[in-house]
Design a protein around this motif. Structure first.
Motif, PDB file in Angstrom:
ATOM      1  N   GLU A 101     -80.173  15.921  36.372  1.00 37.81           N
ATOM      2  CA  GLU A 101     -79.719  16.281  37.714  1.00 37.81           C
ATOM      3  C   GLU A 101     -78.762  17.472  37.684  1.00 37.81           C
ATOM      4  O   GLU A 101     -78.354  17.970  38.732  1.00 37.81           O
ATOM      5  N   ASN A 102     -78.419  17.923  36.483  1.00 39.32           N
ATOM      6  CA  ASN A 102     -77.453  19.017  36.341  1.00 39.32           C
ATOM      7  C   ASN A 102     -78.110  20.371  36.073  1.00 39.32           C
ATOM      8  O   ASN A 102     -77.416  21.346  35.784  1.00 39.32           O
ATOM      9  N   ILE A 103     -79.434  20.412  36.149  1.00 39.01           N
ATOM     10  CA  ILE A 103     -80.140  21.680  35.943  1.00 39.01           C
ATOM     11  C   ILE A 103     -79.781  22.642  37.073  1.00 39.01           C
ATOM     12  O   ILE A 103     -79.807  22.275  38.251  1.00 39.01           O
ATOM     13  N   LEU A 104     -79.421  23.855  36.719  1.00 38.15           N
ATOM     14  CA  LEU A 104     -79.001  24.865  37.690  1.00 38.15           C
ATOM     15  C   LEU A 104     -80.090  25.906  37.894  1.00 38.15           C
ATOM     16  O   LEU A 104     -80.920  26.142  37.021  1.00 38.15           O
ATOM     17  N   ASN A 105     -80.074  26.536  39.059  1.00 39.94           N
ATOM     18  CA  ASN A 105     -81.023  27.600  39.373  1.00 39.94           C
ATOM     19  C   ASN A 105     -80.234  28.884  39.624  1.00 39.94           C
ATOM     20  O   ASN A 105     -79.289  28.891  40.424  1.00 39.94           O
ATOM     21  N   SER A 106     -80.621  29.948  38.935  1.00 44.90           N
ATOM     22  CA  SER A 106     -79.882  31.209  39.074  1.00 44.90           C
ATOM     23  C   SER A 106     -79.868  31.705  40.524  1.00 44.90           C
ATOM     24  O   SER A 106     -78.945  32.414  40.926  1.00 44.90           O
ATOM     25  N   LYS A 107     -80.870  31.302  41.324  1.00 44.15           N
ATOM     26  CA  LYS A 107     -80.910  31.718  42.729  1.00 44.15           C
ATOM     27  C   LYS A 107     -79.657  31.254  43.472  1.00 44.15           C
ATOM     28  O   LYS A 107     -79.148  31.955  44.345  1.00 44.15           O
ATOM     29  N   ASP A 108     -79.135  30.089  43.110  1.00 46.75           N
ATOM     30  CA  ASP A 108     -77.957  29.551  43.783  1.00 46.75           C
ATOM     31  C   ASP A 108     -76.681  30.305  43.399  1.00 46.75           C
ATOM     32  O   ASP A 108     -75.639  30.132  44.045  1.00 46.75           O
ATOM     33  N   PHE A 109     -76.774  31.128  42.359  1.00 47.38           N
ATOM     34  CA  PHE A 109     -75.640  31.935  41.916  1.00 47.38           C
ATOM     35  C   PHE A 109     -75.658  33.330  42.539  1.00 47.38           C
ATOM     36  O   PHE A 109     -74.773  34.129  42.282  1.00 47.38           O
TER      37      PHE A 109
ATOM     38  N   ASN B 103     -78.792  27.415  27.971  1.00 45.29           N
ATOM     39  CA  ASN B 103     -80.134  27.201  27.444  1.00 45.29           C
ATOM     40  C   ASN B 103     -81.089  26.762  28.537  1.00 45.29           C
ATOM     41  O   ASN B 103     -80.698  26.590  29.703  1.00 45.29           O
ATOM     42  N   VAL B 104     -82.345  26.557  28.143  1.00 47.15           N
ATOM     43  CA  VAL B 104     -83.381  26.132  29.085  1.00 47.15           C
ATOM     44  C   VAL B 104     -83.287  24.623  29.310  1.00 47.15           C
ATOM     45  O   VAL B 104     -82.783  23.885  28.455  1.00 47.15           O
ATOM     46  N   PRO B 105     -83.801  24.128  30.444  1.00 46.46           N
ATOM     47  CA  PRO B 105     -83.786  22.682  30.691  1.00 46.46           C
ATOM     48  C   PRO B 105     -84.508  21.880  29.617  1.00 46.46           C
ATOM     49  O   PRO B 105     -84.177  20.708  29.388  1.00 46.46           O
ATOM     50  N   GLY B 106     -85.462  22.506  28.929  1.00 50.17           N
ATOM     51  CA  GLY B 106     -86.212  21.805  27.896  1.00 50.17           C
ATOM     52  C   GLY B 106     -85.359  21.316  26.744  1.00 50.17           C
ATOM     53  O   GLY B 106     -85.807  20.479  25.952  1.00 50.17           O
ATOM     54  N   ILE B 107     -84.120  21.805  26.653  1.00 56.38           N
ATOM     55  CA  ILE B 107     -83.232  21.340  25.586  1.00 56.38           C
ATOM     56  C   ILE B 107     -82.939  19.846  25.753  1.00 56.38           C
ATOM     57  O   ILE B 107     -82.625  19.147  24.792  1.00 56.38           O
ATOM     58  N   LEU B 108     -83.081  19.353  26.990  1.00 59.87           N
ATOM     59  CA  LEU B 108     -82.826  17.938  27.252  1.00 59.87           C
ATOM     60  C   LEU B 108     -83.924  17.045  26.692  1.00 59.87           C
ATOM     61  O   LEU B 108     -83.680  15.883  26.353  1.00 59.87           O
TER      62      LEU B 108
ATOM     63  N   THR C 239     -92.507  38.830  49.932  1.00 61.25           N
ATOM     64  CA  THR C 239     -91.649  37.939  50.721  1.00 61.25           C
ATOM     65  C   THR C 239     -91.223  36.678  49.972  1.00 61.25           C
ATOM     66  O   THR C 239     -90.543  35.817  50.534  1.00 61.25           O
ATOM     67  N   ASP C 240     -91.622  36.561  48.695  1.00 64.10           N
ATOM     68  CA  ASP C 240     -91.240  35.408  47.878  1.00 64.10           C
ATOM     69  C   ASP C 240     -90.023  35.738  47.013  1.00 64.10           C
ATOM     70  O   ASP C 240     -89.821  36.897  46.632  1.00 64.10           O
ATOM     71  N   THR C 241     -89.255  34.712  46.663  1.00 68.04           N
ATOM     72  CA  THR C 241     -88.232  34.891  45.639  1.00 68.04           C
ATOM     73  C   THR C 241     -88.940  35.052  44.297  1.00 68.04           C
ATOM     74  O   THR C 241     -89.812  34.245  43.960  1.00 68.04           O
ATOM     75  N   PRO C 242     -88.643  36.099  43.538  1.00 68.79           N
ATOM     76  CA  PRO C 242     -89.325  36.311  42.250  1.00 68.79           C
ATOM     77  C   PRO C 242     -89.259  35.082  41.348  1.00 68.79           C
ATOM     78  O   PRO C 242     -88.240  34.386  41.304  1.00 68.79           O
ATOM     79  N   HIS C 243     -90.364  34.836  40.639  1.00 71.17           N
ATOM     80  CA  HIS C 243     -90.382  33.732  39.688  1.00 71.17           C
ATOM     81  C   HIS C 243     -89.741  34.181  38.369  1.00 71.17           C
ATOM     82  O   HIS C 243     -89.414  35.350  38.183  1.00 71.17           O
ATOM     83  N   THR C 244     -89.585  33.254  37.452  1.00 73.22           N
ATOM     84  CA  THR C 244     -88.835  33.484  36.219  1.00 73.22           C
ATOM     85  C   THR C 244     -89.452  34.570  35.342  1.00 73.22           C
ATOM     86  O   THR C 244     -90.643  34.528  35.035  1.00 73.22           O
ATOM     87  N   ILE C 245     -88.618  35.513  34.935  1.00 72.70           N
ATOM     88  CA  ILE C 245     -89.011  36.516  33.950  1.00 72.70           C
ATOM     89  C   ILE C 245     -88.763  35.926  32.567  1.00 72.70           C
ATOM     90  O   ILE C 245     -87.648  35.512  32.259  1.00 72.70           O
TER      91      ILE C 245
ATOM     92  N   GLU D 126     -83.889  35.361  41.911  1.00 74.30           N
ATOM     93  CA  GLU D 126     -84.888  34.887  40.955  1.00 74.30           C
ATOM     94  C   GLU D 126     -84.781  33.374  40.826  1.00 74.30           C
ATOM     95  O   GLU D 126     -83.677  32.832  40.702  1.00 74.30           O
ATOM     96  N   ASN D 127     -85.907  32.703  40.857  1.00 76.97           N
ATOM     97  CA  ASN D 127     -85.934  31.278  40.549  1.00 76.97           C
ATOM     98  C   ASN D 127     -85.969  31.121  39.038  1.00 76.97           C
ATOM     99  O   ASN D 127     -86.975  31.397  38.390  1.00 76.97           O
ATOM    100  N   ARG D 128     -84.847  30.710  38.473  1.00 77.28           N
ATOM    101  CA  ARG D 128     -84.723  30.601  37.023  1.00 77.28           C
ATOM    102  C   ARG D 128     -83.845  29.397  36.700  1.00 77.28           C
ATOM    103  O   ARG D 128     -82.632  29.426  36.920  1.00 77.28           O
TER     104      ARG D 128
END
Length: 445
Positions: free
Chosen positions: A216-224, A179-184, A364-370, A228-230
């Motif tokens: 502090e446990n929010i993940l970013n898809s870019k690290d996977f 889910n989204v971080p907003g669930i917190l 040249t940017d990492t795409p923002h969230t779709i 995309e920054n998601r």
């Protein structure tokens, strides 16, 4: 290893588990066109496992109208008649709810019965993993701001209760709740606390990550490995007697050896002017010289005969001027805000909120969230090429989300966009699935 997928959408999370060899024996999804996409993807893997992607590709070439999808699939069913029943059993087009209070929903008992029917069809007696995440609009920060006071009474806040009932009934070793971080922070944290408590009641420990501080446990898809920054929450629930810590997903992420930017994602796709392209037909790639392709583009092109879902929206003259101004701003390294546009190109009175509503995915940017709002307009997803001066196509958005080019989104273009915007990026899902697979195998030995 057997999986049930809830709130499946187009199957981004499923895609990752497919690639790791899991058997997804049931998808529960309320939207018709997402279900058709799930069926098409199931066909892809069924045929790939039989070394017959030629038949799948024949379907792609002939499926040029979503209104005749069943007729088009006869190309597949004539050769594999058993596949028709498989799709009917495994893709469950139902919405969770209370039929006595809402229209168009079915009881949890009926959905459980349908899942059990699919298990029986597949000769499975138990479930290893349940995956999925309830629709996130009621949890997301943007969604809550748009819905205002209505968010408090939004029933989507409590769809997790149906998820819980499925988990309780089928008793998997663990579940993945995305889910989204907003669930917190939904209802000032009360929703998340309730989710934890409800799963604890049925014997499952819910983990959000390594830290005791959930934020502090929010993940970013870019690290996977997704370009995309998601930001997302990947909640893991495990049985009380299943001794397991929160998985180290990132240790299983592939090493990216190039810039994770827009150019390396969509720079090879055919150029289009507004209104050009094809919603359903397969379009040839602009070029096939692998030396010109990024590593990501090569990966997206595997097992693909061309480009699908690649038609550009038409846009109004004043939006075209805004797009051009936004792109020119990025050329100079600036973000152009809504209040910067001339009065005659603004059709919203609000010049104080959502000021970055016209946003370019710069080369040249990492795409923002779709997000799913891309189905309503493309202003937040402008293509960086000023000569094209348009918003992203479904395929370009899908590329950013890491869907492979052979993944066909079924239905009208609006619903294709919704499916892409709501999805879990498949590459992120694959890393999750690979890690879960390792854990389950270790526990078996």
């Amino acid at each position: 290893m057997v999986v049930i997928d809830l709130f499946s959408g187009a199957g981004g999370l499923t895609e990752g588990f497919y690639t790791q060899g899991f058997e997804v024996i049931a998808h529960v999804e309320k939207e018709k066109w997402a279900c058709e996409t799930l069926k098409t993807r199931s066909c892809f893997y069924y045929l790939k496992n039989r070394n017959d992607l030629a038949t799948y590709n024949e379907y792609l070439k002939n499926s040029i109208d979503y209104k005749t999808i069943e007729k088009s699939r006869e190309i597949i069913f004539k050769k594999y008649p058993e596949l028709k029943m498989k799709l009917e059993k495994e893709v469950i087009n139902k919405a969770f709810g209370n039929p006595q209070e809402e229209d168009g929903v079915v009881s949890i008992e009926e959905i459980i019965e349908l899942i059990e029917d699919s298990m029986k069809y597949n000769n499975k007696s138990s479930v290893d993993v349940i995956i999925g995440g309830p629709p996130c609009q009621a949890y997301s920060i943007i969604g809550r701001s748009r819905m205002k006071e209505k968010v408090v009474e939004d029933k989507r806040n409590y769809l997790f209760k149906y998820y819980k009932e499925i988990v309780n009934h089928f008793s998997p070793k663990l579940f993945v709740f995305e889910n989204v971080p907003g669930i917190l922070t939904a209802k000032n944290g009360a929703i998340f606390n309730e989710i934890e408590s409800e799963f604890k009641e049925i014997g499952y420990k819910l983990m959000s990550g390594k830290s005791k501080n959930h934020k502090e446990n929010i993940l970013n898809s870019k690290d996977f490995g997704v370009y995309e920054n998601r930001k997302r929450m990947i909640l893991i629930g495990v049985k009380d007697d299943f001794n397991m810590e929160y998985p180290d997903f990132l240790s299983n992420a592939g090493l990216v050896k190039e810039d994770m930017n827009t150019k390396n994602v969509i720079g090879d796709l055919p150029a289009l002017s507004p209104g050009e392209g094809e919603d359903f037909k397969v379009v040839s790639y602009s070029y096939n010289d692998k030396r010109k392709l990024s590593d990501f583009q090569k990966l997206m092109r595997e097992d693909s005969i061309g480009v699908l879902n690649h038609k550009a929206r038409t846009i109004k003259d004043f939006d075209s001027r805004n797009y051009k101004m936004a792109i020119e701003g990025k050329m100079e390294g600036k973000q152009i805000y809504y209040c910067d546009f001339p009065d005659d190109t603004r059709n919203h009175k609000n010049t104080h909120g959502f000021l970055d509503r016209f946003k370019v995915h710069w080369w040249t940017d990492t795409p923002h969230t779709i997000v799913a709002h891309i189905s309503k307009d493309g202003h937040y997803n402008i293509h960086p090429d000023i000569n094209q001066c348009r918003s992203l196509t479904v395929r370009e958005a899908a590329r950013i989300q890491s869907f492979p080019d052979n993944f066909k989104f079924e239905g009208p273009r609006t619903w294709q966009y919704v499916q892409v915007g709501n999805a879990v990026p498949p590459i992120m899902a694959e890393v999750i699935a690979r890690t879960i697979k390792q854990i389950l195998k270790e526990k078996q030995t």
